[in-house]
Design a protein around this motif. Structure first.
Motif, short mmCIF file in Angstrom:
data_model
loop_
_atom_site.label_atom_id
_atom_site.label_comp_id
_atom_site.label_asym_id
_atom_site.label_seq_id
_atom_site.Cartn_x
_atom_site.Cartn_y
_atom_site.Cartn_z
N ALA A 1 -11.58 49.53 10.28
CA ALA A 1 -11.09 49.31 8.92
C ALA A 1 -12.21 49.48 7.89
N GLN A 2 -13.46 49.26 8.32
CA GLN A 2 -14.60 49.47 7.43
C GLN A 2 -15.01 50.94 7.36
N GLY A 3 -14.35 51.78 8.18
CA GLY A 3 -14.62 53.21 8.14
C GLY A 3 -15.68 53.68 9.13
N LEU A 4 -16.01 52.85 10.11
CA LEU A 4 -17.03 53.23 11.09
C LEU A 4 -16.43 54.07 12.21
N SER A 5 -17.24 54.96 12.77
CA SER A 5 -16.81 55.76 13.91
C SER A 5 -16.99 54.95 15.20
N SER A 6 -16.48 55.49 16.29
CA SER A 6 -16.61 54.79 17.57
C SER A 6 -18.07 54.65 17.98
N LYS A 7 -18.87 55.67 17.70
CA LYS A 7 -20.29 55.61 18.04
C LYS A 7 -21.00 54.53 17.24
N GLU A 8 -20.68 54.43 15.96
CA GLU A 8 -21.32 53.42 15.11
C GLU A 8 -20.90 52.01 15.55
N ILE A 9 -19.61 51.86 15.87
CA ILE A 9 -19.11 50.55 16.33
C ILE A 9 -19.80 50.18 17.64
N ALA A 10 -19.91 51.15 18.56
CA ALA A 10 -20.54 50.91 19.85
C ALA A 10 -21.99 50.48 19.67
N ARG A 11 -22.70 51.12 18.75
CA ARG A 11 -24.09 50.75 18.49
C ARG A 11 -24.19 49.31 17.99
N GLU A 12 -23.28 48.93 17.07
CA GLU A 12 -23.31 47.57 16.52
C GLU A 12 -22.98 46.51 17.57
N LEU A 13 -22.01 46.81 18.43
CA LEU A 13 -21.54 45.81 19.39
C LEU A 13 -22.29 45.86 20.73
N GLY A 14 -23.09 46.91 20.93
CA GLY A 14 -23.83 47.03 22.18
C GLY A 14 -22.96 47.42 23.35
N ILE A 15 -21.94 48.22 23.09
CA ILE A 15 -21.06 48.72 24.16
C ILE A 15 -20.98 50.23 24.02
N SER A 16 -20.35 50.89 24.98
CA SER A 16 -20.26 52.35 24.92
C SER A 16 -19.13 52.78 23.99
N PRO A 17 -19.22 53.99 23.43
CA PRO A 17 -18.15 54.50 22.55
C PRO A 17 -16.80 54.59 23.26
N SER A 18 -16.82 54.90 24.56
CA SER A 18 -15.54 54.98 25.28
C SER A 18 -14.91 53.60 25.43
N THR A 19 -15.72 52.56 25.54
CA THR A 19 -15.20 51.20 25.59
C THR A 19 -14.57 50.82 24.25
N VAL A 20 -15.22 51.24 23.17
CA VAL A 20 -14.66 51.01 21.83
C VAL A 20 -13.30 51.70 21.73
N ASP A 21 -13.25 52.97 22.16
CA ASP A 21 -11.98 53.70 22.12
C ASP A 21 -10.92 53.03 22.98
N ASN A 22 -11.32 52.48 24.13
CA ASN A 22 -10.37 51.78 25.00
C ASN A 22 -9.81 50.53 24.33
N HIS A 23 -10.68 49.76 23.66
CA HIS A 23 -10.23 48.55 22.96
C HIS A 23 -9.24 48.92 21.84
N ILE A 24 -9.55 49.94 21.10
CA ILE A 24 -8.69 50.37 19.99
C ILE A 24 -7.37 50.91 20.53
N ALA A 25 -7.45 51.73 21.58
CA ALA A 25 -6.24 52.30 22.18
C ALA A 25 -5.34 51.20 22.75
N SER A 26 -5.96 50.19 23.35
CA SER A 26 -5.18 49.08 23.90
C SER A 26 -4.43 48.34 22.79
N ALA A 27 -5.10 48.08 21.68
CA ALA A 27 -4.45 47.40 20.55
C ALA A 27 -3.37 48.28 19.95
N MET A 28 -3.64 49.59 19.85
CA MET A 28 -2.62 50.51 19.31
C MET A 28 -1.37 50.49 20.18
N HIS A 29 -1.57 50.54 21.48
CA HIS A 29 -0.43 50.53 22.41
C HIS A 29 0.31 49.19 22.36
#
Length: 152
Positions: free
Chosen positions: A26-54
């Protein structure tokens, strides 16, 4: 970060990581930027977002982010209203007397089945009341016009 309000409401069942990821989308960050902030991989970020979307039936990540922002704002507004009246106890129960109408062309309605059925019943009752009022008015007008013709 996931607000405590999301857990208490019973409506949103996001994990902490899902909420963290969605808030950053919602702040406009990409998956890579989110992953860097949270200390997780970009694919994990995508999985979390996809899970919530589903889970909530959204078509894309921007839609779930808009919903999250709207939901947080509405919960903050509700808390502000409750906070203005300290003499009244805060209730964790949902108010079914408030009809929540989904936005036109917006995100998918997040009402539960019980809330949807209750909203449908509310619309039916209001429609019946309006229709009966109009019918009574028209019949009264006809009766009045007939009485005025008889009196003349």
């Amino acid at each position: 970060m996931l607000d405590e309000r999301l857990d208490r409401s019973g409506e949103a069942r996001l994990t902490q990581r899902q909420a963290d990821c969605i808030a950053r989308v919602a702040q406009g960050l990409s998956s890579k930027e989110i992953a860097r902030e949270l200390g997780i991989s970009p694919s994990t970020v995508d999985n979390h977002i996809a899970s919530a979307m589903h889970q909530f039936g959204f078509a894309n990540r921007n839609a779930v982010a808009r919903w999250y922002l709207e939901y947080r704002e509405s919960m903050a507004a509700a808390e502000t209203v409750q906070g203005d009246r300290p003499d009244q106890p805060q209730s964790n129960s949902k108010s079914y007397f408030r009809v929540r109408i989904p936005t036109i062309g917006g995100i998918r309605n997040s009402l539960s089945l019980k809330e949807r059925l209750f909203a449908i019943v509310q619309v039916m009752i209001v429609s019946t009341m309006v229709a009966s009022t109009l019918i009574s008015f028209v019949l009264g007008l006809i009766f009045f016009l007939k009485l005025s013709k008889v009196a003349v």
